[in-house]
Write a protein that holds these residues in place. Structure first.
Motif, PDB file in Angstrom:
ATOM      1  N   GLU A   1     -32.245 -24.622 -26.499  1.00 37.97           N
ATOM      2  CA  GLU A   1     -31.220 -25.316 -27.274  1.00 37.97           C
ATOM      3  C   GLU A   1     -31.279 -26.803 -26.956  1.00 37.97           C
ATOM      4  O   GLU A   1     -31.645 -27.197 -25.852  1.00 37.97           O
ATOM      5  N   ASP A   2     -30.903 -27.613 -27.926  1.00 37.45           N
ATOM      6  CA  ASP A   2     -30.869 -29.064 -27.716  1.00 37.45           C
ATOM      7  C   ASP A   2     -29.560 -29.463 -27.045  1.00 37.45           C
ATOM      8  O   ASP A   2     -28.491 -28.972 -27.400  1.00 37.45           O
ATOM      9  N   PHE A   3     -29.678 -30.333 -26.070  1.00 35.48           N
ATOM     10  CA  PHE A   3     -28.526 -30.914 -25.386  1.00 35.48           C
ATOM     11  C   PHE A   3     -28.654 -32.422 -25.531  1.00 35.48           C
ATOM     12  O   PHE A   3     -29.661 -33.000 -25.124  1.00 35.48           O
ATOM     13  N   VAL A   4     -27.653 -33.059 -26.139  1.00 38.78           N
ATOM     14  CA  VAL A   4     -27.707 -34.491 -26.422  1.00 38.78           C
ATOM     15  C   VAL A   4     -26.766 -35.222 -25.466  1.00 38.78           C
ATOM     16  O   VAL A   4     -25.610 -34.834 -25.298  1.00 38.78           O
ATOM     17  N   ARG A   5     -27.290 -36.275 -24.865  1.00 42.19           N
ATOM     18  CA  ARG A   5     -26.472 -37.088 -23.970  1.00 42.19           C
ATOM     19  C   ARG A   5     -26.730 -38.548 -24.299  1.00 42.19           C
ATOM     20  O   ARG A   5     -27.862 -38.950 -24.526  1.00 42.19           O
ATOM     21  N   LYS A   6     -25.649 -39.332 -24.334  1.00 41.59           N
ATOM     22  CA  LYS A   6     -25.770 -40.768 -24.597  1.00 41.59           C
ATOM     23  C   LYS A   6     -25.475 -41.537 -23.314  1.00 41.59           C
ATOM     24  O   LYS A   6     -24.557 -41.197 -22.571  1.00 41.59           O
ATOM     25  N   TYR A   7     -26.273 -42.578 -23.092  1.00 44.35           N
ATOM     26  CA  TYR A   7     -26.134 -43.441 -21.930  1.00 44.35           C
ATOM     27  C   TYR A   7     -25.907 -44.867 -22.408  1.00 44.35           C
ATOM     28  O   TYR A   7     -26.470 -45.279 -23.417  1.00 44.35           O
ATOM     29  N   ASP A   8     -25.125 -45.631 -21.657  1.00 42.98           N
ATOM     30  CA  ASP A   8     -24.921 -47.034 -22.011  1.00 42.98           C
ATOM     31  C   ASP A   8     -26.095 -47.868 -21.504  1.00 42.98           C
ATOM     32  O   ASP A   8     -27.061 -47.334 -20.952  1.00 42.98           O
TER      33      ASP A   8
ATOM     34  N   ASN B   1     -42.876 -44.119 -21.197  1.00 40.50           N
ATOM     35  CA  ASN B   1     -42.478 -45.481 -20.821  1.00 40.50           C
ATOM     36  C   ASN B   1     -40.993 -45.744 -21.085  1.00 40.50           C
ATOM     37  O   ASN B   1     -40.636 -46.721 -21.737  1.00 40.50           O
ATOM     38  N   LEU B   2     -40.132 -44.882 -20.568  1.00 35.41           N
ATOM     39  CA  LEU B   2     -38.691 -45.087 -20.744  1.00 35.41           C
ATOM     40  C   LEU B   2     -38.233 -46.290 -19.932  1.00 35.41           C
ATOM     41  O   LEU B   2     -38.798 -46.577 -18.872  1.00 35.41           O
ATOM     42  N   PRO B   3     -37.217 -47.003 -20.394  1.00 30.67           N
ATOM     43  CA  PRO B   3     -36.683 -48.131 -19.621  1.00 30.67           C
ATOM     44  C   PRO B   3     -36.198 -47.647 -18.246  1.00 30.67           C
ATOM     45  O   PRO B   3     -35.668 -46.547 -18.111  1.00 30.67           O
ATOM     46  N   GLU B   4     -36.369 -48.488 -17.228  1.00 29.96           N
ATOM     47  CA  GLU B   4     -35.991 -48.134 -15.859  1.00 29.96           C
ATOM     48  C   GLU B   4     -34.512 -47.766 -15.762  1.00 29.96           C
ATOM     49  O   GLU B   4     -34.142 -46.849 -15.031  1.00 29.96           O
ATOM     50  N   VAL B   5     -33.679 -48.464 -16.496  1.00 29.01           N
ATOM     51  CA  VAL B   5     -32.239 -48.195 -16.478  1.00 29.01           C
ATOM     52  C   VAL B   5     -31.973 -46.762 -16.918  1.00 29.01           C
ATOM     53  O   VAL B   5     -31.180 -46.043 -16.308  1.00 29.01           O
ATOM     54  N   LEU B   6     -32.659 -46.336 -17.968  1.00 34.50           N
ATOM     55  CA  LEU B   6     -32.469 -44.987 -18.486  1.00 34.50           C
ATOM     56  C   LEU B   6     -33.049 -43.961 -17.519  1.00 34.50           C
ATOM     57  O   LEU B   6     -32.433 -42.918 -17.267  1.00 34.50           O
ATOM     58  N   LYS B   7     -34.214 -44.234 -16.947  1.00 31.09           N
ATOM     59  CA  LYS B   7     -34.814 -43.318 -15.964  1.00 31.09           C
ATOM     60  C   LYS B   7     -33.874 -43.113 -14.785  1.00 31.09           C
ATOM     61  O   LYS B   7     -33.664 -41.986 -14.329  1.00 31.09           O
ATOM     62  N   ASN B   8     -33.301 -44.205 -14.295  1.00 29.75           N
ATOM     63  CA  ASN B   8     -32.370 -44.117 -13.163  1.00 29.75           C
ATOM     64  C   ASN B   8     -31.106 -43.347 -13.540  1.00 29.75           C
ATOM     65  O   ASN B   8     -30.597 -42.555 -12.748  1.00 29.75           O
ATOM     66  N   GLY B   9     -30.613 -43.569 -14.740  1.00 32.08           N
ATOM     67  CA  GLY B   9     -29.426 -42.852 -15.204  1.00 32.08           C
ATOM     68  C   GLY B   9     -29.662 -41.359 -15.291  1.00 32.08           C
ATOM     69  O   GLY B   9     -28.812 -40.562 -14.886  1.00 32.08           O
ATOM     70  N   ILE B  10     -30.827 -40.969 -15.782  1.00 32.94           N
ATOM     71  CA  ILE B  10     -31.163 -39.549 -15.888  1.00 32.94           C
ATOM     72  C   ILE B  10     -31.383 -38.960 -14.489  1.00 32.94           C
ATOM     73  O   ILE B  10     -30.943 -37.852 -14.190  1.00 32.94           O
ATOM     74  N   ALA B  11     -32.065 -39.691 -13.613  1.00 33.91           N
ATOM     75  CA  ALA B  11     -32.323 -39.205 -12.252  1.00 33.91           C
ATOM     76  C   ALA B  11     -31.025 -38.997 -11.471  1.00 33.91           C
ATOM     77  O   ALA B  11     -30.926 -38.063 -10.670  1.00 33.91           O
ATOM     78  N   ASN B  12     -30.032 -39.848 -11.699  1.00 32.78           N
ATOM     79  CA  ASN B  12     -28.745 -39.728 -11.009  1.00 32.78           C
ATOM     80  C   ASN B  12     -27.822 -38.704 -11.650  1.00 32.78           C
ATOM     81  O   ASN B  12     -26.766 -38.397 -11.103  1.00 32.78           O
ATOM     82  N   ASP B  13     -28.201 -38.174 -12.800  1.00 36.97           N
ATOM     83  CA  ASP B  13     -27.405 -37.192 -13.538  1.00 36.97           C
ATOM     84  C   ASP B  13     -27.861 -35.794 -13.115  1.00 36.97           C
ATOM     85  O   ASP B  13     -28.969 -35.371 -13.420  1.00 36.97           O
ATOM     86  N   VAL B  14     -27.012 -35.074 -12.390  1.00 38.29           N
ATOM     87  CA  VAL B  14     -27.377 -33.759 -11.849  1.00 38.29           C
ATOM     88  C   VAL B  14     -27.775 -32.789 -12.954  1.00 38.29           C
ATOM     89  O   VAL B  14     -28.744 -32.039 -12.819  1.00 38.29           O
ATOM     90  N   THR B  15     -27.061 -32.804 -14.076  1.00 36.09           N
ATOM     91  CA  THR B  15     -27.353 -31.885 -15.177  1.00 36.09           C
ATOM     92  C   THR B  15     -28.667 -32.229 -15.860  1.00 36.09           C
ATOM     93  O   THR B  15     -29.506 -31.365 -16.083  1.00 36.09           O
ATOM     94  N   ALA B  16     -28.857 -33.481 -16.191  1.00 33.92           N
ATOM     95  CA  ALA B  16     -30.017 -33.891 -16.985  1.00 33.92           C
ATOM     96  C   ALA B  16     -31.299 -33.995 -16.170  1.00 33.92           C
ATOM     97  O   ALA B  16     -32.387 -33.871 -16.721  1.00 33.92           O
ATOM     98  N   ALA B  17     -31.200 -34.204 -14.875  1.00 32.88           N
ATOM     99  CA  ALA B  17     -32.391 -34.422 -14.045  1.00 32.88           C
ATOM    100  C   ALA B  17     -33.333 -33.225 -14.052  1.00 32.88           C
ATOM    101  O   ALA B  17     -34.545 -33.389 -13.896  1.00 32.88           O
TER     102      ALA B  17
END
Length: 107
Positions: A89-96, A46-62
């Motif tokens: 390996e862990d990859f950490v990304r921060k989103y606003d 149940n991730l927030p829609e804003v975060l889901k959209n940010g990840i979906a639009n991120d070529v690396t993280a998607a």
């Protein structure tokens, strides 16, 4: 007889403690500002829609698998910290709060 011993002893004690008394008035305290940070672990289903959209639009993280997601509130501002599994390996990304990338780092 007692006064001959007591007076020099009191004088010696006064001399021994005088540097501490003289310096005690010069101590200054500095205030430290404490920044409150509130972290909330997010349910991956149940991730927030804003975060889901940010990840979906991120070529690396998607294409990566999400291990953990956090909502962090600092100084009244919200951002998200997502830990992805990148081939073991862990990859950490921060989103606003709008889902835009603000920082990434190898964990």
């Amino acid at each position: 007889m007692k006064t001959k011993i007591m007076i020099p002893a009191m004088f010696a004690c006064a001399l021994a403690f005088s540097p501490f008394v003289a310096n005690s008035s010069e101590i200054q305290l500095s205030a430290t500002e404490i920044v409150a940070e509130e972290k909330t672990k997010l349910d991956l289903e149940n991730l927030p829609e804003v975060l889901k959209n940010g990840i979906a639009n991120d070529v690396t993280a998607a294409v990566l698998t999400i291990k953990e997601a956090w909502q962090i509130e600092e100084e009244g501002k919200v951002h998200y910290k997502v830990i992805f599994d990148m081939g073991g390996e862990d990859f950490v990304r921060k989103y606003d709060a709008e889902g835009k990338i603000i920082e990434d780092a190898q964990a």
